[in-house]
Design a protein around this motif. Sequence first.
Motif, PDB file in Angstrom:
ATOM      1  N   LEU A 116       0.825  -1.206   0.000  1.00  0.00           N
ATOM      2  CA  LEU A 116       0.000   0.000   0.000  1.00  0.00           C
ATOM      3  C   LEU A 116       0.861   1.259   0.000  1.00  0.00           C
ATOM      4  O   LEU A 116       1.959   1.282   0.562  1.00  0.00           O
ATOM      5  N   ASN A 117       0.363   2.316  -0.628  1.00  0.00           N
ATOM      6  CA  ASN A 117       1.105   3.576  -0.646  1.00  0.00           C
ATOM      7  C   ASN A 117       0.714   4.456   0.536  1.00  0.00           C
ATOM      8  O   ASN A 117      -0.184   4.121   1.322  1.00  0.00           O
ATOM      9  N   GLU A 118       1.376   5.602   0.647  1.00  0.00           N
ATOM     10  CA  GLU A 118       1.192   6.460   1.822  1.00  0.00           C
ATOM     11  C   GLU A 118      -0.233   6.984   1.937  1.00  0.00           C
ATOM     12  O   GLU A 118      -0.807   7.035   3.042  1.00  0.00           O
ATOM     13  N   ALA A 119      -0.813   7.374   0.814  1.00  0.00           N
ATOM     14  CA  ALA A 119      -2.190   7.871   0.848  1.00  0.00           C
ATOM     15  C   ALA A 119      -3.150   6.780   1.315  1.00  0.00           C
ATOM     16  O   ALA A 119      -4.098   7.060   2.066  1.00  0.00           O
ATOM     17  N   GLN A 120      -2.896   5.565   0.902  1.00  0.00           N
ATOM     18  CA  GLN A 120      -3.772   4.451   1.276  1.00  0.00           C
ATOM     19  C   GLN A 120      -3.649   4.104   2.753  1.00  0.00           C
ATOM     20  O   GLN A 120      -4.655   3.883   3.427  1.00  0.00           O
ATOM     21  N   PHE A 176      -5.410   6.838   4.906  1.00  0.00           N
ATOM     22  CA  PHE A 176      -6.811   7.170   4.625  1.00  0.00           C
ATOM     23  C   PHE A 176      -7.699   6.814   5.811  1.00  0.00           C
ATOM     24  O   PHE A 176      -7.562   5.752   6.421  1.00  0.00           O
ATOM     25  N   LYS A 177      -8.658   7.730   6.108  1.00  0.00           N
ATOM     26  CA  LYS A 177      -9.664   7.475   7.145  1.00  0.00           C
ATOM     27  C   LYS A 177     -11.046   7.655   6.539  1.00  0.00           C
ATOM     28  O   LYS A 177     -11.299   8.659   5.863  1.00  0.00           O
ATOM     29  N   SER A 178     -11.919   6.709   6.813  1.00  0.00           N
ATOM     30  CA  SER A 178     -13.280   6.806   6.294  1.00  0.00           C
ATOM     31  C   SER A 178     -14.091   7.874   7.018  1.00  0.00           C
ATOM     32  O   SER A 178     -15.099   8.350   6.514  1.00  0.00           O
ATOM     33  N   SER A 179     -13.647   8.245   8.230  1.00  0.00           N
ATOM     34  CA  SER A 179     -14.244   9.338   8.995  1.00  0.00           C
ATOM     35  C   SER A 179     -13.195   9.850   9.973  1.00  0.00           C
ATOM     36  O   SER A 179     -12.218   9.142  10.259  1.00  0.00           O
ATOM     37  N   PRO A 180     -13.376  11.064  10.494  1.00  0.00           N
ATOM     38  CA  PRO A 180     -12.376  11.601  11.421  1.00  0.00           C
ATOM     39  C   PRO A 180     -12.162  10.734  12.656  1.00  0.00           C
ATOM     40  O   PRO A 180     -11.070  10.717  13.238  1.00  0.00           O
ATOM     41  N   GLU A 181     -13.199  10.009  13.076  1.00  0.00           N
ATOM     42  CA  GLU A 181     -13.112   9.181  14.282  1.00  0.00           C
ATOM     43  C   GLU A 181     -12.521   7.798  14.007  1.00  0.00           C
ATOM     44  O   GLU A 181     -12.155   7.080  14.947  1.00  0.00           O
ATOM     45  N   SER A 182     -12.456   7.419  12.755  1.00  0.00           N
ATOM     46  CA  SER A 182     -12.012   6.070  12.403  1.00  0.00           C
ATOM     47  C   SER A 182     -10.491   5.958  12.405  1.00  0.00           C
ATOM     48  O   SER A 182      -9.781   6.957  12.245  1.00  0.00           O
ATOM     49  N   TRP A 183     -10.015   4.732  12.557  1.00  0.00           N
ATOM     50  CA  TRP A 183      -8.587   4.478  12.431  1.00  0.00           C
ATOM     51  C   TRP A 183      -8.216   4.326  10.967  1.00  0.00           C
ATOM     52  O   TRP A 183      -9.004   3.835  10.144  1.00  0.00           O
ATOM     53  N   SER A 184      -6.991   4.736  10.658  1.00  0.00           N
ATOM     54  CA  SER A 184      -6.405   4.462   9.348  1.00  0.00           C
ATOM     55  C   SER A 184      -5.808   3.064   9.356  1.00  0.00           C
ATOM     56  O   SER A 184      -5.711   2.415  10.413  1.00  0.00           O
ATOM     57  N   ILE A 185      -5.368   2.610   8.193  1.00  0.00           N
ATOM     58  CA  ILE A 185      -4.686   1.314   8.114  1.00  0.00           C
ATOM     59  C   ILE A 185      -3.401   1.358   8.932  1.00  0.00           C
ATOM     60  O   ILE A 185      -3.059   0.386   9.626  1.00  0.00           O
ATOM     61  N   ALA A 186      -2.700   2.481   8.887  1.00  0.00           N
ATOM     62  CA  ALA A 186      -1.469   2.625   9.680  1.00  0.00           C
ATOM     63  C   ALA A 186      -1.767   2.466  11.164  1.00  0.00           C
ATOM     64  O   ALA A 186      -1.009   1.811  11.899  1.00  0.00           O
ATOM     65  N   GLU A 187      -2.867   3.043  11.626  1.00  0.00           N
ATOM     66  CA  GLU A 187      -3.236   2.940  13.040  1.00  0.00           C
ATOM     67  C   GLU A 187      -3.688   1.527  13.395  1.00  0.00           C
ATOM     68  O   GLU A 187      -3.397   1.033  14.486  1.00  0.00           O
ATOM     69  N   CYS A 188      -4.398   0.876  12.489  1.00  0.00           N
ATOM     70  CA  CYS A 188      -4.788  -0.524  12.719  1.00  0.00           C
ATOM     71  C   CYS A 188      -3.549  -1.403  12.882  1.00  0.00           C
ATOM     72  O   CYS A 188      -3.485  -2.239  13.798  1.00  0.00           O
ATOM     73  N   HIS A 190      -7.278 -11.836  17.181  1.00  0.00           N
ATOM     74  CA  HIS A 190      -7.244 -10.373  17.234  1.00  0.00           C
ATOM     75  C   HIS A 190      -6.619  -9.813  15.961  1.00  0.00           C
ATOM     76  O   HIS A 190      -7.084  -8.802  15.419  1.00  0.00           O
ATOM     77  N   THR A 191      -5.566 -10.455  15.476  1.00  0.00           N
ATOM     78  CA  THR A 191      -4.959 -10.040  14.209  1.00  0.00           C
ATOM     79  C   THR A 191      -5.964 -10.161  13.073  1.00  0.00           C
ATOM     80  O   THR A 191      -6.078  -9.275  12.220  1.00  0.00           O
ATOM     81  N   GLN A 192      -6.701 -11.272  13.054  1.00  0.00           N
ATOM     82  CA  GLN A 192      -7.715 -11.471  12.016  1.00  0.00           C
ATOM     83  C   GLN A 192      -8.791 -10.390  12.082  1.00  0.00           C
ATOM     84  O   GLN A 192      -9.235  -9.868  11.055  1.00  0.00           O
ATOM     85  N   ARG A 193      -9.203 -10.053  13.302  1.00  0.00           N
ATOM     86  CA  ARG A 193     -10.245  -9.034  13.488  1.00  0.00           C
ATOM     87  C   ARG A 193      -9.848  -7.717  12.828  1.00  0.00           C
ATOM     88  O   ARG A 193     -10.641  -7.090  12.112  1.00  0.00           O
ATOM     89  N   HIS A 194      -8.619  -7.287  13.066  1.00  0.00           N
ATOM     90  CA  HIS A 194      -8.202  -5.993  12.552  1.00  0.00           C
ATOM     91  C   HIS A 194      -7.715  -6.069  11.100  1.00  0.00           C
ATOM     92  O   HIS A 194      -7.720  -5.047  10.406  1.00  0.00           O
ATOM     93  N   THR A 195      -7.348  -7.246  10.643  1.00  0.00           N
ATOM     94  CA  THR A 195      -7.119  -7.430   9.205  1.00  0.00           C
ATOM     95  C   THR A 195      -8.440  -7.241   8.466  1.00  0.00           C
ATOM     96  O   THR A 195      -8.478  -6.603   7.399  1.00  0.00           O
ATOM     97  N   ASP A 196      -9.517  -7.769   9.019  1.00  0.00           N
ATOM     98  CA  ASP A 196     -10.843  -7.566   8.430  1.00  0.00           C
ATOM     99  C   ASP A 196     -11.245  -6.094   8.475  1.00  0.00           C
ATOM    100  O   ASP A 196     -11.908  -5.589   7.557  1.00  0.00           O
ATOM    101  N   GLN A 197     -10.836  -5.392   9.537  1.00  0.00           N
ATOM    102  CA  GLN A 197     -11.099  -3.958   9.611  1.00  0.00           C
ATOM    103  C   GLN A 197     -10.357  -3.230   8.488  1.00  0.00           C
ATOM    104  O   GLN A 197     -10.907  -2.312   7.860  1.00  0.00           O
ATOM    105  N   ILE A 198      -9.129  -3.630   8.230  1.00  0.00           N
ATOM    106  CA  ILE A 198      -8.355  -3.034   7.132  1.00  0.00           C
ATOM    107  C   ILE A 198      -9.046  -3.283   5.797  1.00  0.00           C
ATOM    108  O   ILE A 198      -9.117  -2.389   4.934  1.00  0.00           O
TER     109      ILE A 198
END
Length: 200
Positions: free
Chosen positions: A49-53, A56-68, A181-189
């Motif tokens: 994934l690139n830096e923009a990806q 990216f946050k779907s909303s201000p309250e959501s986590w980005s992929i980097a945060e996940c 737990h890893t699977q859970r947040h992979t699905d979130q990504i």
Amino acid sequence: MKKIILTFTGVLLATLAISQTTISAEERKTALKHLKKTQNELVSLVSKLNEAQINFKSSPESWSIAECLEHITISEKNLIGMVQSGLESDSDPARRSEVAMSDDQILGLITSRNQKVKTRQEFEPTNSFGDFEETLKTFQERRKSNMKFLKESEEDFRNHYIQFPFGVLDTYQGLLFLSGHTQRHTDQIKEIMENENFPG
């Protein structure tokens, strides 16, 4: 001759005692396979994934992929710490009745995205690893270490316990929880990447 037989019997009984207080080869294999699978899926998903990806946050309250990814990496250390703390107490088969959920139920609970849960402060992403590449590298190092621990440990995982907010787990289930737990947040990504505004 009698002394030799008695010695052999003692060794045999000791061996049986060890085998009865460690997880089975099949249980160890199952957990290791799940840990490897969830690692591979996560790394494959995010490594190109690139830096923009990744930011990216779907909303201000959501986590980005980097945060996940940072949350997963923090959890890799914190959750194994909970397992190891559980193993420091005395083995107690009498507490088995406190473990109310099966292994499959534990995995189903943690991997389900139907119920959102706010994480504890010590699991919150705070840009603690510098950049995305370093975070991914740290995750893989920690997962490798945790799998090595599981491969080599002769601990009585079924008769040591961890107290979670939703109930008591044995420490083997704690390892499954870590992997789930890893699977859970992979699905979130994946959910983030499916957003209509996700950068191409």
